[in-house]
Design a protein around this motif. Sequence first.
Motif, PDB file in Angstrom:
ATOM      1  N   UNK A 143       0.596  -0.871   2.925  1.00  0.00           N
ATOM      2  CA  UNK A 143      -0.154  -2.111   2.677  1.00  0.00           C
ATOM      3  C   UNK A 143      -0.531  -2.763   4.000  1.00  0.00           C
ATOM      4  N   UNK A 144       0.424  -2.813   4.912  1.00  0.00           N
ATOM      5  CA  UNK A 144       0.196  -3.479   6.196  1.00  0.00           C
ATOM      6  C   UNK A 144      -0.928  -2.798   6.979  1.00  0.00           C
ATOM      7  N   UNK A 145      -0.990  -1.469   6.912  1.00  0.00           N
ATOM      8  CA  UNK A 145      -1.970  -0.730   7.727  1.00  0.00           C
ATOM      9  C   UNK A 145      -3.147  -0.224   6.907  1.00  0.00           C
ATOM     10  N   UNK A 146      -3.285  -0.718   5.703  1.00  0.00           N
ATOM     11  CA  UNK A 146      -4.404  -0.320   4.850  1.00  0.00           C
ATOM     12  C   UNK A 146      -4.509   1.211   4.743  1.00  0.00           C
ATOM     13  N   UNK A 147      -3.361   1.819   4.492  1.00  0.00           N
ATOM     14  CA  UNK A 147      -3.323   3.276   4.295  1.00  0.00           C
ATOM     15  C   UNK A 147      -2.949   3.564   2.845  1.00  0.00           C
ATOM     16  N   UNK A 148      -3.406   4.700   2.334  1.00  0.00           N
ATOM     17  CA  UNK A 148      -3.068   5.067   0.957  1.00  0.00           C
ATOM     18  C   UNK A 148      -1.655   5.615   0.884  1.00  0.00           C
ATOM     19  N   UNK A 149      -0.926   5.202  -0.123  1.00  0.00           N
ATOM     20  CA  UNK A 149       0.378   5.809  -0.385  1.00  0.00           C
ATOM     21  C   UNK A 149       0.158   6.847  -1.491  1.00  0.00           C
ATOM     22  N   UNK A 150       0.353   8.107  -1.127  1.00  0.00           N
ATOM     23  CA  UNK A 150       0.131   9.205  -2.077  1.00  0.00           C
ATOM     24  C   UNK A 150       1.485   9.776  -2.489  1.00  0.00           C
ATOM     25  N   UNK A 181       5.664   4.837  13.918  1.00  0.00           N
ATOM     26  CA  UNK A 181       4.513   5.725  14.122  1.00  0.00           C
ATOM     27  C   UNK A 181       3.227   5.282  13.413  1.00  0.00           C
ATOM     28  N   UNK A 182       3.349   4.758  12.214  1.00  0.00           N
ATOM     29  CA  UNK A 182       2.152   4.447  11.414  1.00  0.00           C
ATOM     30  C   UNK A 182       1.276   3.422  12.151  1.00  0.00           C
ATOM     31  N   UNK A 183      -0.036   3.548  11.960  1.00  0.00           N
ATOM     32  CA  UNK A 183      -0.937   2.591  12.639  1.00  0.00           C
ATOM     33  C   UNK A 183      -2.164   2.379  11.764  1.00  0.00           C
ATOM     34  N   UNK A 184      -3.084   1.570  12.262  1.00  0.00           N
ATOM     35  CA  UNK A 184      -4.319   1.332  11.508  1.00  0.00           C
ATOM     36  C   UNK A 184      -5.211   2.571  11.486  1.00  0.00           C
ATOM     37  N   UNK A 185      -4.835   3.590  12.281  1.00  0.00           N
ATOM     38  CA  UNK A 185      -5.590   4.857  12.248  1.00  0.00           C
ATOM     39  C   UNK A 185      -5.034   5.828  11.203  1.00  0.00           C
ATOM     40  N   UNK A 186      -4.002   5.404  10.518  1.00  0.00           N
ATOM     41  CA  UNK A 186      -3.439   6.236   9.444  1.00  0.00           C
ATOM     42  C   UNK A 186      -4.235   5.987   8.161  1.00  0.00           C
ATOM     43  N   UNK A 187      -4.716   7.055   7.545  1.00  0.00           N
ATOM     44  CA  UNK A 187      -5.447   6.845   6.279  1.00  0.00           C
ATOM     45  C   UNK A 187      -4.528   7.069   5.074  1.00  0.00           C
ATOM     46  N   UNK A 188      -3.445   7.830   5.242  1.00  0.00           N
ATOM     47  CA  UNK A 188      -2.559   8.068   4.089  1.00  0.00           C
ATOM     48  C   UNK A 188      -1.171   8.498   4.525  1.00  0.00           C
ATOM     49  N   UNK A 189      -0.203   8.122   3.694  1.00  0.00           N
ATOM     50  CA  UNK A 189       1.167   8.626   3.828  1.00  0.00           C
ATOM     51  C   UNK A 189       1.445   9.394   2.534  1.00  0.00           C
ATOM     52  N   UNK A 190       1.859  10.642   2.696  1.00  0.00           N
ATOM     53  CA  UNK A 190       2.039  11.527   1.536  1.00  0.00           C
ATOM     54  C   UNK A 190       3.524  11.821   1.346  1.00  0.00           C
ATOM     55  N   UNK A 191       4.051  11.491   0.191  1.00  0.00           N
ATOM     56  CA  UNK A 191       5.492  11.643  -0.042  1.00  0.00           C
ATOM     57  C   UNK A 191       5.769  12.303  -1.387  1.00  0.00           C
ATOM     58  N   UNK A 192       6.751  13.190  -1.402  1.00  0.00           N
ATOM     59  CA  UNK A 192       7.328  13.637  -2.680  1.00  0.00           C
ATOM     60  C   UNK A 192       8.491  12.680  -2.967  1.00  0.00           C
TER      61      UNK A 192
END
Length: 408
Positions: free
Chosen positions: A213-220, A178-189
């Motif tokens: 890292x691959x999609x330049x999204x923030x890992x929160x 699902x993740x793509x270059x349009x993803x700005x963040x992935x939020x995980x507990x």
Amino acid sequence: MTSEELIGVAKSHLIQNYKQQPVVLSRGKGVELWDVGGRRFLDMTSGIAVCALGHAHPGLTAAIAEQAGKLLHASNLYFIEAQIVLADLLAKKSFAERVFFCNSGGEANEAAFKLARRFGNTQNPEKNEIISFFNGFHGRTLFTVSVGGQEKYTKGFEPLPGNITHLPYNDLETLEAHISDKTCAVVVEPVQGEGGILPATQEFLEGARRLCDKHNALLIFDEVQTGMGRSGRLFAYMGYGVTPDVLTSAKGLGGGFPIGAMLTTKKYAEVLPFGTHGSTYGGNPLGCAVAEAVIDIVNDPAVLAGVNQRAERLRRGLDEIGKRYGILEPARGIGLLIGVPLVPAWKGRAKEIVNAGLRHGVWTLVAGPDVLRVAPSLIISEADMAEGLKRLDAAVAELAAMPKAANG
Ligand code: PLP
């Protein structure tokens, strides 16, 4: 006033958005609590994973008294000594280079999600999707309930903030698809707390890091519940060896005093320049002085090692209760964030164990309808653990012997 009178006034004048147990608290010491009538309880919840050092810890009481005598509040229009000291301490003890202070977990996450959106917008106007996970919990503001993966908290509050995608937790394949270059963040507990004390797998967090890292999204990482020593490390990410770009902290951070923090790096902090976000009370001197005292006490190798020893002891005791009465499955979780799932025949009845515990003078929590949660002070004594387990054993025994309808 008596308990009954106070509860009567509460029902007249408080918005009834909580379902409170019929106990009116007066004071606490360590894991002991007393109601206004002098009844004593053992607190195996630390105020929902907040009072990391128990109640009325002398180190925190002294820090509060000292700071209250110096400066309570000044606003963020000035530099504040206690705030600077705390930011420096958090930066020294974690991956963080920059910190934003606020007053709760929900606010820390709100800041993180706003940062994520501004980060995305600086890259590409279409990069604004936030990915989070079913059963996740991130707070009760409109943005944080929307990112949280539990419909019951958003129902009736529509329209909700858009472009938030919920995926199954611990399912790396679906995230990857699902993740793509349009993803700005992935939020995980790192461990889903309210969602049932479900730890992330190593593979899932490592994979999420790689995909971000691959999609330049923030890992929160939302470490509101897992942080401040509860996992046996200062933050749970340290145990996984997977470093996020943004981390949110609250609950244990103030040991009972309301304070939240969003930690990030210099690079990402730059997307929140002057005027983009703020808080009147965030980083107030009192909260910061308390948090500094909490970190100084908790971030000690002996205290952190003690968390795992206590967790082992409690899990062993809980597993024995589980086997004795056939109601509970083996305990799971991380450090002193322990979840005990109910066996299939008892699904949906975790609250009944909490209620039975209360009758026997021990407090526990649910984590969803099917999981009993135990999250005591990180420095609970052996004697208090033994007493808590004994009381819980009696509660479960009573429940196991009772017809279902008798324990509402
Ligand atoms: N994030 C997580 C993982 C939580 O467990 C909680 C509260 O339970 C929150 C955020 C919200 O924190 P607060 O209630 O301080 O806003």
